[in-house]
Design a protein around this motif. Structure first.
Motif, short mmCIF file in Angstrom:
data_model
loop_
_atom_site.label_atom_id
_atom_site.label_comp_id
_atom_site.label_asym_id
_atom_site.label_seq_id
_atom_site.Cartn_x
_atom_site.Cartn_y
_atom_site.Cartn_z
N VAL A 1 -0.90 -4.18 -14.56
CA VAL A 1 0.27 -3.32 -14.80
C VAL A 1 1.55 -4.10 -14.51
O VAL A 1 1.61 -4.79 -13.49
CB VAL A 1 0.23 -2.06 -13.89
N PRO A 2 2.58 -4.02 -15.37
CA PRO A 2 3.86 -4.65 -15.05
C PRO A 2 4.38 -4.11 -13.72
O PRO A 2 4.21 -2.93 -13.41
CB PRO A 2 4.77 -4.24 -16.21
N ALA A 3 5.02 -4.97 -12.92
CA ALA A 3 5.40 -4.60 -11.56
C ALA A 3 6.24 -3.33 -11.49
O ALA A 3 5.99 -2.47 -10.63
CB ALA A 3 6.17 -5.76 -10.91
N ALA A 4 7.24 -3.18 -12.36
CA ALA A 4 8.10 -2.01 -12.28
C ALA A 4 7.34 -0.73 -12.59
O ALA A 4 7.61 0.33 -12.02
CB ALA A 4 9.28 -2.16 -13.24
N GLN A 5 6.36 -0.79 -13.48
CA GLN A 5 5.56 0.38 -13.79
C GLN A 5 4.70 0.75 -12.58
O GLN A 5 4.46 1.93 -12.31
CB GLN A 5 4.68 0.11 -15.01
N THR A 6 4.25 -0.27 -11.85
CA THR A 6 3.46 -0.02 -10.66
C THR A 6 4.27 0.73 -9.61
O THR A 6 3.78 1.65 -8.98
CB THR A 6 2.97 -1.36 -10.06
N ILE B 1 0.84 -1.20 0.00
CA ILE B 1 0.00 0.00 0.00
C ILE B 1 0.88 1.25 0.00
O ILE B 1 1.91 1.29 0.69
CB ILE B 1 -0.92 0.04 1.25
N ALA B 2 0.48 2.27 -0.74
CA ALA B 2 1.23 3.52 -0.80
C ALA B 2 1.26 4.20 0.58
O ALA B 2 0.28 4.15 1.33
CB ALA B 2 0.61 4.46 -1.82
N SER C 1 -16.31 7.84 -4.30
CA SER C 1 -17.13 8.95 -4.81
C SER C 1 -16.30 10.01 -5.53
O SER C 1 -16.84 10.89 -6.19
CB SER C 1 -17.90 9.61 -3.67
N SER C 2 -14.97 9.93 -5.42
CA SER C 2 -14.12 10.92 -6.09
C SER C 2 -13.07 10.22 -6.96
O SER C 2 -13.28 10.02 -8.15
CB SER C 2 -13.44 11.82 -5.05
N THR C 3 -11.98 9.84 -6.34
CA THR C 3 -10.93 9.11 -7.05
C THR C 3 -10.81 7.73 -6.43
O THR C 3 -10.26 7.59 -5.34
CB THR C 3 -9.58 9.85 -6.94
N PRO C 4 -11.33 6.70 -7.07
CA PRO C 4 -11.36 5.36 -6.47
C PRO C 4 -9.97 4.86 -6.08
O PRO C 4 -8.97 5.19 -6.73
CB PRO C 4 -11.96 4.49 -7.57
N PHE C 5 -9.93 4.09 -5.00
CA PHE C 5 -8.71 3.41 -4.58
C PHE C 5 -8.26 2.53 -5.74
O PHE C 5 -9.01 1.67 -6.22
CB PHE C 5 -9.00 2.56 -3.34
N THR C 6 -7.03 2.75 -6.23
CA THR C 6 -6.54 2.05 -7.42
C THR C 6 -5.45 1.06 -7.05
O THR C 6 -4.46 1.42 -6.42
CB THR C 6 -5.98 3.07 -8.44
N ALA C 7 -5.67 -0.19 -7.40
CA ALA C 7 -4.72 -1.26 -7.09
C ALA C 7 -4.37 -2.03 -8.36
O ALA C 7 -5.17 -2.10 -9.29
CB ALA C 7 -5.30 -2.20 -6.04
N ALA C 8 -3.17 -2.60 -8.37
CA ALA C 8 -2.71 -3.30 -9.57
C ALA C 8 -2.21 -4.70 -9.25
O ALA C 8 -1.83 -5.00 -8.12
CB ALA C 8 -1.59 -2.50 -10.24
N PHE C 9 -2.24 -5.52 -10.27
CA PHE C 9 -1.63 -6.85 -10.24
C PHE C 9 -0.96 -7.02 -11.59
O PHE C 9 -1.12 -6.18 -12.48
CB PHE C 9 -2.68 -7.94 -10.00
N ASN D 1 4.44 4.24 -10.58
CA ASN D 1 3.15 4.91 -10.32
C ASN D 1 2.95 5.18 -8.84
O ASN D 1 2.38 6.21 -8.46
CB ASN D 1 2.01 4.05 -10.85
N MET D 2 3.41 4.27 -7.99
CA MET D 2 3.28 4.50 -6.55
C MET D 2 4.18 5.65 -6.10
O MET D 2 3.83 6.41 -5.21
CB MET D 2 3.57 3.22 -5.77
N LYS D 3 5.31 5.78 -6.74
CA LYS D 3 6.21 6.90 -6.42
C LYS D 3 5.55 8.24 -6.73
O LYS D 3 5.72 9.21 -6.00
CB LYS D 3 7.51 6.77 -7.22
#
Length: 455
Positions: free
Chosen positions: A225-230, A161-162, A186-194, A233-235
Motif C-alpha cells: 500500500v502507498p504510505a499515505a493510503q496506509t 502500530i495502530a 481466527s477472526s480478522t487477521p492482524f493487517t500490516a502494510a509496506f 487506513n490506520m486513521k
C-alpha cells in the motif's frame, strides 16, 4: 518461477491502480502540490557553492539528468546535493529531481527513461535494481540493466502500530503478543502494510515478525500500500501496522494515530537501507557525469552527518517542493530522539539516520555483502528460487558498481581511511542474535526457524 511472476503480476495491478489512489491521499492528507501526484519534476535554485576545478578528464559528458525520489529521509542526499549546490559544484548543473507517487511509479518511470518522460535513475529500495536488471518486476519481464552506485542512508525506518493495540505487548520483542496474533487470526487477521513487495520495508517487518515466532505469510495479513493510503487506513482502523521510513512513523505518533514498536536501528544496528542506482546504459554513456553525481551525493552525505546542519536539512526537506510538512516532524529523529508513542522514549544519536559514516564504518560505499543479504532474504521467503543462492554473486557483481564509487571518492579527495578496501562488511548480527556471514549464506538460512525455503 511462474508463481514468482504471477505474484508480481497481481501486485503490479494493485500498485498501478493504487498509484493514483495513493496520490489522492497524498494531496488530501498532506496537502502536497500536484508535482507529487503527477511525478512532475521540481526545480530549485541551488545554493552558492565553490565550483570544483574540473579537468577535462572529470568534466561531465552531460550536465543534465533526471532522478526520481520518494519523500522520505532516504532521499535527503539527493535533495541536499541539489539545494546546497553540491551537484553543480562538480559540473551537474541541471539535475532534475522528480517526486514519485509510489515505488511502482518509480519502476515504471525508469523503464521508459527520461527521454520518454520518465527518469534515468535515483533512489531505490533493495534489491529493486537487481530485480529490474533480471526483468522480474518489469513489463513483459524485460531486462533493464541497472547499476547500484552508492548507499544513501542507514536507519531512518520503523514498524508503526495502530493505537488500538497499545498495551498489548507489541514491541521489539513479540513473545508477549503471540496470543494476540493467534486470536486475531481466527477472526480478522492482524493487517500490516509496506510500500513495495520483496524489498527493504517488506523484509524489515518480515524479519521482525519471524524473530518473534510469527509466520508473516500465515499469522498476519501483509499488503502492498502507498504510505499515505496506509496512514488513512490506520486513521479509520482498517490497518494495524506498517513498515516505512521517516517522516511517516513519527507523523503517526505526533498525530496520535499510532506508536512505534521498533526502529529498524534496533532490529539491525547500522543496517543497509536505500540506495542510489542508475540505468546501466546511462552510466555507460556518461561515466564522468556518473562520477560527478556521486561526488555531489558524497558531499551532501558528509554535510548531513554534521548534526549542526540537521536543523537546516529538516527545513529544506520539509519544504513544499519536497515533503511538505512541519520541519519538527523530521528534526527530532534526525537527532536520534524518538518518542515511540507508547511511553518509551529514545535519546541516542547512534540510532539516528546516518548518511556518510556510522558505527561500522562507511555508509555511502555499496558493500556487495549487503546486496547479497537482500537477495538471500528473497530466497528465504520464496520470492526468488533457491537457485539464486548459487547465482547471486554473479548478479551482484553485474549490478553493484562499487568500483565507480571508489573512483569518484578518489577524484573527490576522500581520505583513504574512508574508502573501504573490501567489498564485504563481514559478519552481520541482528537483534535476535542471528548472524549473517556473507561467505556462508546457506548456513544463515539454516539458522532461521521460519522460512519458505528448504536448505
Amino acid at each position: 518461477m511462474t508463481e514468482f511472476f504471477n505474484q508480481f503480476s497481481r501486485r503490479k495491478f494493485i500498485l498501478t491502480a493504487g498509484a493514483s489512489a495513493g496520490a489522492v491521499f497524498l494531496k488530501g492528507c498532506l496537502g502536497n502540490p500536484p508535482a507529487s501526484i503527477t511525478g512532475k519534476s521540481v526545480q530549485a535554485q541551488p545554493a552558492a557553492q565553490t565550483v570544483a576545478n574540473l579537468t577535462p578528464e572529470q568534466t561531465p559528458e552531460t550536465t543534465t539528468v533526471k532522478l526520481g525520489y520518494i519523500p522520505i529521509v532516504e532521499a535527503a542526499p539527493l535533495i541536499i546535493a541539489k539545494e546546497k549546490g553540491f551537484f553543480a559544484k562538480y559540473g551537474m548543473t541541471n539535475v532534475d529531481l522528480a517526486k514519485q507517487a509510489s515505488w511502482g511509479a518509480a519502476r515504471d518511470n525508469v523503464e521508459i527513461g527520461s527521454a520518454g518522460g520518465g527518469i534515468d535513475g535515483g533512489q531505490w529500495q533493495m534489491p529493486m535494481p537487481h530485480l529490474i536488471t533480471e526483468g522480474l518486476i518489469t513489463k513483459g519481464n524485460k531486462k533493464i540493466p541497472m547499476y547500484v552506485l552508492c548507499q544513501l542512508i542507514t536507519h531512518g525506518n520503523a514498524i508503526a502500530i495502530a493505537n488500538k493495540h497499545q498495551g498489548k505487548g507489541i514491541s521489539l520483542q513479540l513473545a508477549g503478543a503471540k496470543s494476540l496474533f493467534t486470536q486475531l487470526k481466527s477472526s480478522t487477521p492482524f493487517t500490516a502494510a509496506f510500500t513495495f513487495p520483496h524489498v527493504n520495508q517488506d523484509l524489515w517487518i518480515r524479519y521482525w515478525l519471524a524473530a518473534g515466532g510469527l509466520d508473516p505469510d500465515a499469522d498476519v495479513k501483509l499488503l502492498t500500500v502507498p504510505a499515505a493510503q496506509t496512514v488513512a487506513n490506520m486513521k479509520t482502523g482498517t490497518m494495524d501496522a506498517f513498515s516505512t521510513g521517516d517522516p511517516w512513523p513519527n507523523r503517526l505518533v505526533k498525530d496520535k494515530i499510532g506508536f512505534m514498536a521498533a526502529l529498524t536501528a534496533e532490529i539491525w544496528k547500522n543496517h543497509p537501507e536505500e540506495y542510489f542506482a542508475m540505468k546501466g546504459e546511462w552510466v555507460d554513456k556518461n561515466p564522468k557525469a556518473t562520477k560527478a553525481l556521486l561526488k555531489g551525493i558524497m558531499a551532501a552525505q558528509q554535510w548531513l552527518d554534521n548534526f549542526d546542519n540537521r536543523k537546516e536539512a529538516a527545513q529544506i526537506l520539509a519544504g513544499r517542493n519536497y515533503f511538505n510538512l512541519p520541519a519538527e516532524i523530521l528534526l527530532e529523529p534526525f537527532q536520534g530522539k524518538y518518542d515511540m508513542g507508547d511511553g518509551r522514549k529514545i535519546d541516542d544519536k547512534s540510532m539516528a539516520a546516518y548518511y556518510w559514516k556510522d558505527g561500522k564504518g562507511n555508509v555511502s560505499y555499496p558493500y556487495k555483502s549487503h546486496d547479497l543479504w537482500f537477495i538471500v532474504e528473497n530466497v528465504r521467503w520464496g520470492f526468488l528460487p533457491k537457485e539464486y543462492l548459487t547465482t547471486a554473486k554473479a548478479l551482484v557483481d553485474k549490478v553493484n558498481r562499487e568500483d565507480i564509487w571508489k573512483e569518484a571518492a578518489k577524484e573527490a579527495g576522500i581520505a583513504a581511511a574512508d574508502i573501504p578496501t573490501s567489498t564485504s562488511r563481514g559478519v552481520e548480527e541482528f537483534f535476535d542474535g542471528v548472524k549473517f556471514d556473507p561467505e556462508k549464506p546457506e548456513e544463515y538460512l539454516r539458522s532461521l526457524k521460519i522460512k519458505k525455503v528448504s536448505v
